[in-house]
Scaffold this motif. Sequence first.
Motif, PDB file in Angstrom:
ATOM      1  N   SER A 149       0.835  -1.192  -0.077  1.00  0.00           N
ATOM      2  CA  SER A 149       0.009  -0.030   0.157  1.00  0.00           C
ATOM      3  C   SER A 149       0.961   1.193   0.157  1.00  0.00           C
ATOM      4  N   SER A 150       2.143   1.060   0.565  1.00  0.00           N
ATOM      5  CA  SER A 150       2.854   2.165   0.775  1.00  0.00           C
ATOM      6  C   SER A 150       4.360   2.248  -0.178  1.00  0.00           C
ATOM      7  N   ILE A 151       4.168   1.270  -1.154  1.00  0.00           N
ATOM      8  CA  ILE A 151       5.439   1.288  -2.435  1.00  0.00           C
ATOM      9  C   ILE A 151       5.272   2.652  -2.879  1.00  0.00           C
ATOM     10  N   ALA A 152       6.549   3.013  -3.222  1.00  0.00           N
ATOM     11  CA  ALA A 152       6.994   4.181  -3.927  1.00  0.00           C
ATOM     12  C   ALA A 152       6.932   4.024  -5.617  1.00  0.00           C
ATOM     13  N   SER A 153       5.747   4.421  -6.160  1.00  0.00           N
ATOM     14  CA  SER A 153       5.264   4.083  -7.313  1.00  0.00           C
ATOM     15  C   SER A 153       5.135   5.325  -8.255  1.00  0.00           C
ATOM     16  N   GLY A 154       5.103   6.573  -7.573  1.00  0.00           N
ATOM     17  CA  GLY A 154       4.810   7.713  -8.061  1.00  0.00           C
ATOM     18  C   GLY A 154       3.115   7.693  -8.504  1.00  0.00           C
ATOM     19  N   GLY A 155       2.517   6.761  -7.738  1.00  0.00           N
ATOM     20  CA  GLY A 155       1.051   6.650  -8.377  1.00  0.00           C
ATOM     21  C   GLY A 155       0.616   5.768  -9.383  1.00  0.00           C
TER      22      GLY A 155
END
Length: 434
Positions: A149-155
């Motif tokens: 849920s908090s993975i850094a993907s830029g959305g």
Amino acid sequence: MKHPFSSAAAIRPLFAAALCGTLALTACSGVTGNARTEPAEASGDGTLRVGLILDNTGANGFLNGPQRAAAKLAVKEINAAGGHKGRQVELLPVEAGVDTASQAQALVQAKADVVIGPTDSSHAAAAVDILSRARTPLISPANTAAALSSIASGGYYFRTAAADVAQGPVLAKLAKDAGAATISVLYQEGSYGKDVSAAVSAAAKQAGLDVAASGEFTPGEAGEAAREAGEAKADAVILIARDGAQGALAELNNAGIAGSRIILSDGAFARYGSKLGAKALDGARAVVPGQLPSAGFQERLLAVDGKLKDVSFAAETYDAVTLAALAAANAEDDAGRSIAANLVSVSGGTAGASSASGAPRASGAILAPAGCPSYKECLGGLRAGTGINYDGESGPVAFDANGDITSATFTVFTYGADNIPTATGVETAGRAAG
């Protein structure tokens, strides 16, 4: 492997929930902002291209088939309804079993506008790293690890599968509905056990249940935790486990806990039969993510692949492809950034979405209009100005600002005296989109 069209059709294989490490999760892409909520300008080439990452190998290789068939079916039905802006949507070739990063790189080179996959939560970071840099949204039909849920993907990361912790309120509700006032929680070591256990305890307290005991165990060494659960004399015992489930159930039986007092998490769900003592699970209940595929959906899948023997994650894959096409339709643009900016809106979520020009869509699209069950019907709502709220084969989706679904459906199974489960109901866990 169980035949998918039996009463145990929703059986899901067990995956390691371990992720690629904190560094991989927090420093994947270097992409800033949140493409799910930021305006996006039209930049597509007019052809919507869908890619698949089929990452299952060995014993889990059979999972590639239903996801491939579901993606083919979705693209076929989208094209039958007119495709994207009058052009046929393309499903790109895929080389199943190749490592996730290589598949993601190949799809970027093939100009994929959106990618569906991977299956295993531990492969998500590798795909996100590559695809988010390319501004290509990734929608997983099967990732369930809570940390994603908090993975850094830029959305650019979404999932049509519920996070593991979504089952917590359902497990607590099953206990309360059966008349329990107190529960004990027995959970296997690791992130899956700890995360789901915490969710169960929180939900139980909110529901007015007393958590009499909570014990952790390692696979093969559940004896002490089971004895403590027995001594607590709780009305119900909730077992949260994966590979250590069978041993833990045997120890619970040894501690005098059996039958209807036991409630199993999805990871502990299996057809135990003679592997456990007679009537060890008689009346026990378990939850499995998703709902049994409808007969109509199964028939449509078989029309695409007549040799299909399993439907695991097929509904979630079908919905992922359909949602991507609807997002492109809502944006009037096939570029990945436009798709990411419109997925929340067309799913019925409320985190906000913008049109290709950067102006917010009509309020109907933001405020979740009545659900529509297909690409064709949802397009009708868009043309009529009432907006899109896709509720598909896997149920309502409603993405939030993290790309997570905000309504999760679970099938409830009840065990008989033969320790074999039968589907007996459906429960839904929901929360406000945010």
